[in-house]
Motif scaffolding. Structure first.
Motif, PDB file in Angstrom:
ATOM      1  N   ASP A  88       0.832  -1.199   0.000  1.00 27.92           N
ATOM      2  CA  ASP A  88       0.000   0.000   0.000  1.00 27.92           C
ATOM      3  C   ASP A  88       0.869   1.253   0.000  1.00 27.92           C
ATOM      4  OD1 ASP A  88      -2.238  -1.627   0.212  1.00 27.92           O
ATOM      5  OD2 ASP A  88      -2.379  -1.398   2.386  1.00 27.92           O
TER       6      ASP A  88
ATOM      7  N   LYS B 175      -5.010   1.834  -0.923  1.00 30.13           N
ATOM      8  CA  LYS B 175      -4.926   0.384  -0.812  1.00 30.13           C
ATOM      9  C   LYS B 175      -4.598  -0.265  -2.156  1.00 30.13           C
ATOM     10  CE  LYS B 175      -5.500  -1.963   2.170  1.00 30.13           C
ATOM     11  NZ  LYS B 175      -4.508  -2.460   3.181  1.00 30.13           N
TER      12      LYS B 175
ATOM     13  N   ILE C   1      -3.248  -3.648  -1.666  1.00 30.53           N
ATOM     14  CA  ILE C   1      -3.331  -5.040  -1.212  1.00 30.53           C
ATOM     15  C   ILE C   1      -4.795  -5.311  -0.894  1.00 30.53           C
ATOM     16  CG2 ILE C   1      -2.458  -6.769   0.392  1.00 30.53           C
ATOM     17  CD1 ILE C   1      -0.249  -4.804   1.162  1.00 30.53           C
TER      18      ILE C   1
ATOM     19  N   SER D  35      -2.878  -7.445   4.279  1.00 30.42           N
ATOM     20  CA  SER D  35      -3.505  -6.161   3.969  1.00 30.42           C
ATOM     21  C   SER D  35      -3.675  -5.302   5.215  1.00 30.42           C
ATOM     22  CB  SER D  35      -4.865  -6.393   3.300  1.00 30.42           C
ATOM     23  OG  SER D  35      -5.504  -5.168   3.016  1.00 30.42           O
TER      24      SER D  35
END
Length: 309
Positions: free
Chosen positions: A32, A86, A88, A96
């Motif tokens: 990220d 984001k 992931i 994540s």
């Protein structure tokens, strides 16, 4: 002190077959991006989220919860604003929630002129993991913060060790676009295991650590074996057995479930081997009708890093 920081918060592979909840490693090509800023308004505020539908409420967002844990220990009422980009996917099995948690506390710590060591940041990031999965595990946030391979020797008291990372190790990860939540995948795990299987698993953990330090790639490969968790979780992942057999046949040192799944990792010696394995795995998933991502990455030995604006 700097006022704002843009960072790369890396994906991670946890468990590494034999090390459930205690082993993990950090990836280099997937992660990220976050922008963390000091604010004149006290408190933690999530100001922007791109790439995922996540809560803006601080107490419901892993980055917010982790940051609040850090500020509580820091003891000063300051303002922090967080932007999250984001890349992931949630439920991917490559960390994540850990990326958001670790990235936030790393950046806030940097903006505050580093009052905490990287190891001291781990418990704060674990609070984000607790929110995400109900369990404050460190096998993803530790490698994200420290880089390379990490071992959680103990959770009580917390004792995390950064291990040696051979330069020739590369990771191939396939992420099938199905969601396997950490909480769901934990529900299939048995609370008790036989002594025989425990002994087998302990030997593999020791062998993997020894293989990393001696750069004995064959020992690393022999140690990437899971006799406890993988047999239970692998049934949740389409074509897992085929992917594993194909990866090993084409030169992977080892292959297993990344974290709680559904991602599958294959560890290789050399980038070219990792690319070849990715090509073979792609052929398998091309026949399934399931969307997927494939990542090939060296092991990131540094963890979270600053990006140029």
């Amino acid at each position: 002190m700097s006022k704002s920081l843009k960072i790369f918060a890396p994906a991670t592979v946890a468990n590494l077959s034999c090390g459930f909840d205690v082993l993990g490693c950090c990836l280099d090509t997937v992660g990220d991006e976050m922008v963390i800023s000091l604010s004149s308004t006290p408190g933690v505020k999530i100001t922007k989220i791109v790439g995922a539908t996540l809560p803006f409420e601080t107490h419901k967002n892993v980055a917010g919860v982790a940051t609040e844990a850090l500020l509580k220990e820091y003891g000063k009422n300051i303002g922090i604003e967080i932007e999250i980009y984001k890349k992931i996917k949630a439920g991917s099995g490559i960390g994540s929630s850990a990326a958001s948690s670790a990235g936030a506390v790393w950046a806030v710590n940097h903006l505050l002129d580093s009052p905490f060591t990287p190891n001291q940041l781990i418990p704060f990031a674990m609070e984000g993991e607790k929110l995400a999965s109900g369990n404050a595990h460190a096998d993803n946030v530790a490698p994200a913060l420290l880089g390379g391979f990490t071992l959680v020797r103990s959770y009580s008291p917390l004792d995390v060790i950064k291990l040696h990372t051979p330069k020739d190790l590369f990771m191939t990860v396939i992420h099938p676009q199905i969601e396997v939540k950490t909480s769901d995948s934990r529900s299939v795990i048995k609370n008790k295991v036989s002594l025989q299987k425990a002994i087998h698993q302990w030997g593999n953990v020791g062998g993997l650590v020894a293989g990393l330090y001696t750069e004995d790639y064959q020992l690393i490969g022999r140690s990437l074996e899971d006799v406890i968790i993988e047999p239970l979780r692998s049934i949740l992942i389409p074509e897992f057995d085929t992917v594993k057999t194909t990866a090993l046949k084409n030169g992977a040192l080892g292959c297993g479930i990344s974290g709680s799944g559904p991602s599958i990792f294959a560890l290789s010696r050399g980038n070219q081997n990792a690319i070849v394995i990715a090509e073979h795995i792609k052929k398998i998933y091309d026949t399934t009708g399931i969307d997927f991502d494939i990542h090939v990455s060296k092991i990131n030995n540094n963890g979270v890093k600053i990006l140029n604006n």
